[in-house]
Design an enzyme around this catalytic site. Structure first.
Site, PDB file in Angstrom:
ATOM      1  N   GLU A 133       0.842  -1.199   0.000  1.00 40.04           N
ATOM      2  CA  GLU A 133       0.000   0.000   0.000  1.00 40.04           C
ATOM      3  C   GLU A 133       0.877   1.249   0.000  1.00 40.04           C
ATOM      4  O   GLU A 133       1.829   1.352   0.777  1.00 40.04           O
ATOM      5  CB  GLU A 133      -0.891  -0.015   1.235  1.00 40.04           C
ATOM      6  CG  GLU A 133      -1.776   1.202   1.400  1.00 40.04           C
ATOM      7  CD  GLU A 133      -2.553   1.176   2.705  1.00 40.04           C
ATOM      8  OE1 GLU A 133      -3.525   1.934   2.826  1.00 40.04           O
ATOM      9  OE2 GLU A 133      -2.175   0.392   3.615  1.00 40.04           O
ATOM     10  N   LYS A 156      -9.729   1.403  -3.262  1.00 40.53           N
ATOM     11  CA  LYS A 156     -10.172   0.890  -1.972  1.00 40.53           C
ATOM     12  C   LYS A 156     -11.620   1.282  -1.704  1.00 40.53           C
ATOM     13  O   LYS A 156     -12.004   2.443  -1.843  1.00 40.53           O
ATOM     14  CB  LYS A 156      -9.266   1.428  -0.859  1.00 40.53           C
ATOM     15  CG  LYS A 156      -9.526   0.798   0.505  1.00 40.53           C
ATOM     16  CD  LYS A 156      -8.506   1.302   1.526  1.00 40.53           C
ATOM     17  CE  LYS A 156      -8.693   0.616   2.869  1.00 40.53           C
ATOM     18  NZ  LYS A 156      -7.738   1.124   3.887  1.00 40.53           N
ATOM     19  N   CYS A 205      -5.230  -3.193   2.919  1.00 41.86           N
ATOM     20  CA  CYS A 205      -5.081  -3.068   4.366  1.00 41.86           C
ATOM     21  C   CYS A 205      -6.326  -3.513   5.122  1.00 41.86           C
ATOM     22  O   CYS A 205      -6.654  -4.685   5.171  1.00 41.86           O
ATOM     23  CB  CYS A 205      -4.687  -1.628   4.711  1.00 41.86           C
ATOM     24  SG  CYS A 205      -3.969  -1.474   6.362  1.00 41.86           S
TER      25      CYS A 205
END
Length: 523
Positions: free
Chosen positions: A276, A337, A387
């Site tokens: 990330e 995301k 994440c």
């Protein structure tokens, strides 16, 4: 069978409050890195025994639940203090108070569960166990979905290496936690009956103790494979080990950026994954021509690359994204995301002052779609997630209900949890990813900034790993899978509604029986 009588003497009241806190801390300690399913079961059973053996009223039960819940929550995510104080610049007392306040707020859920259980239970171990399992399921679902959800530390994760993990492909982590709660309540009920003088219940107590012991300490058993082996890919996973306070510094940024770019170009595997925000700048902010050069060099090779990078612009908004690059002819790929982190990636209404006080960069992102197409690597559908997103198994499952060619064969998580230093956040996040592989029976690649960078197979076992907090490249192999688990089927199509329905129907049914005065005895 009649309810057990009350205990002959009340539990020493001066001990119940600290004991409840210890039971809550036991829930947290049962998670990674210790991974002690037996401790999770015993600490929860102990908390329920405090309620029953102490003759707690509804208010007292709620108080014990609040104390235990606060210990559980604070013990599970105390490392938020590091991000707020060490990297966010928030004063130490305020950062500690913020963690404690969040823990106490979330502890209202177990407080309500214990109060309702104590009010509605009939005194018989098995019916009371079913009621508590439903209440526990309800509060864990609520914590996982309300206000964007914060399910970190859910009790089912403690069983990733235990026998109850066999239920993960059927029920998911919340179902595993509910089964554990039911077993703990059953044991607590049988123990209370025996302590109250019901000596005839020795066999039932022994049976419940044996079941609890088997669930907590028996060797792990993974159960049936619902998926079959597919194509194998060689992979390279990058771990840059860039401290959060250096990530955007003028002194460290060029060196870290150069290492990531040079390393991914030097890799010789089918797939290369960088973590990330491995590239922490927008492509337009990079040195002139750098992004175009990277794309061109990858196009001239036979490798595929997934790299974390912020994308977007002021007009359309910015996204925390993964860009996919491949050989010539590979269509452009971008994953944005979907499940953003409150305060870190978006600012909840009314809390802008808090984020400004913490000075967090990249504070507001635009949300990506829930169901995103996979990245194709030599015929294998690789589904990225970023994440925090791998906490939400039901959202990953939603990607398994589309066209067959879009059903993921491999999951890939890119993370940067340098925000939390050398804390237990690293092994806890690895444990969460392992539970996702059990639920969906898909391998997971984890390319992280500081750890844990690993390859996990479809049965939750770590096959390749880098030491945390070191720079390096993990080279390994991953085996794609085809087929669907029962959890992937129902959670992918219906989300968590079946679990909500079971919890609510069971609770309402039991409460109604209680209000009508219907007993469970057979006399």
């Amino acid at each position: 069978m009649s309810p057990s009588p009350a205990l002959a003497a009340p539990w020493p009241s001066r001990l119940t409050a600290p004991a409840a806190v210890l039971c809550g801390l036991g829930q947290a300690l049962a998670l990674a890195p210790a991974s002690l399913p037996g401790l999770q079961l015993l600490s929860l059973a102990g908390l329920l025994l405090l309620v029953v053996a102490g003759r707690a009223g509804t208010g007292r039960a709620a108080w014990l639940g609040l104390l235990a819940g606060t210990g559980w929550m604070a013990g599970s995510f105390w490392w938020l203090y590091i991000s707020m104080h060490d990297y966010g610049g928030l004063a130490a007392p305020l950062a500690a108070l913020a963690v404690l306040a969040l823990a106490a707020a979330l502890a209202l859920l177990p407080a309500a569960a214990l109060a309702l259980w104590q009010r509605a239970r009939c005194g018989l171990p098995v019916p009371d166990a079913v009621l508590f399992a439903a209440l526990w399921l309800f509060i864990e679902l609520a914590r996982g979905e309300w206000f964007t959800g914060f399910p970190w530390g859910a009790s089912g994760y403690a069983h990733t290496d235990g026998v109850l993990a066999t239920a993960a492909p059927w029920l998911g982590v919340y179902g595993v936690g509910a089964v554990a709660a039911g077993l703990a309540a059953w044991f607590a009920g049988e123990s209370a009956a025996w302590l109250s003088g019901g000596r005839e219940r020795r066999i039932a107590l022994l049976l419940s103790a044996l079941v609890l012991g088997a669930a907590g300490w028996a060797p792990a058993w993974r159960g049936h494979d619902f998926t079959v082996a597919g194509t194998r890919l060689s992979v390279s996973l990058l771990q840059g080990n860039v401290s959060q306070d250096e990530k955007f510094s003028a002194e460290r940024l060029p060196e870290a950026l150069d290492w990531h770019l040079q390393t991914l170009l030097a890799a010789q595997t089918d797939l290369v994954v960088a973590p990330e925000t491995a590239i922490p700048l927008l492509p337009a902010q990079l040195p002139e021509g750098l992004w175009q050069t990277l794309t061109a060099q990858v196009a001239r090779s036979d490798r595929h690359v997934l790299v974390g990078v912020p994308l977007g612009d002021f007009e359309r908004g910015y996204t925390n994204s993964v860009a996919g690059l491949g050989p010539a002819g590979t269509p452009p790929y971008r994953y944005d995301k979907h499940h953003l982190v409150p305060f870190g990636e978006f600012v909840p209404r009314g809390f802008r002052w808090f984020v400004d006080a913490m000075h967090i960069p990249l504070g507001d992102f635009t949300r990506g779609p829930l169901i995103a197409p996979p990245f194709r690597v030599k015929g294998v559908a690789v589904a990225p997630n970023i994440c925090y997103e791998d906490l939400f198994g039901e959202e990953l499952a939603a990607r398994f209900v589309g066209a067959p060619e879009d059903v993921p064969g491999v999951l890939a998580n890119v993370s940067n949890i340098a925000w939390f230093g050398r804390s237990v956040a690293v092994p806890q996040h690895l444990q969460i990813s392992r539970m996702r592989t059990l639920e969906l029976q898909r391998p997971m690649l984890r390319a992280t900034n500081t750890g844990a960078t690993v390859v996990i197979d479809h049965r939750g076992e770590v096959r390749h790993a880098l030491p945390a907090h070191r720079r390096g490249v993990l080279v390994g192999e991953v085996e794609a899978r085809t087929g669907l688990t029962p959890y992937a089927v129902w959670a992918g199509r219906l989300g968590l509604w079946p679990a909500w329905a079971f919890a609510l129907v069971t609770i309402v049914w039991r409460l109604r029986r209680r209000s009508l005065g219907i007993r469970f005895d057979t006399h």
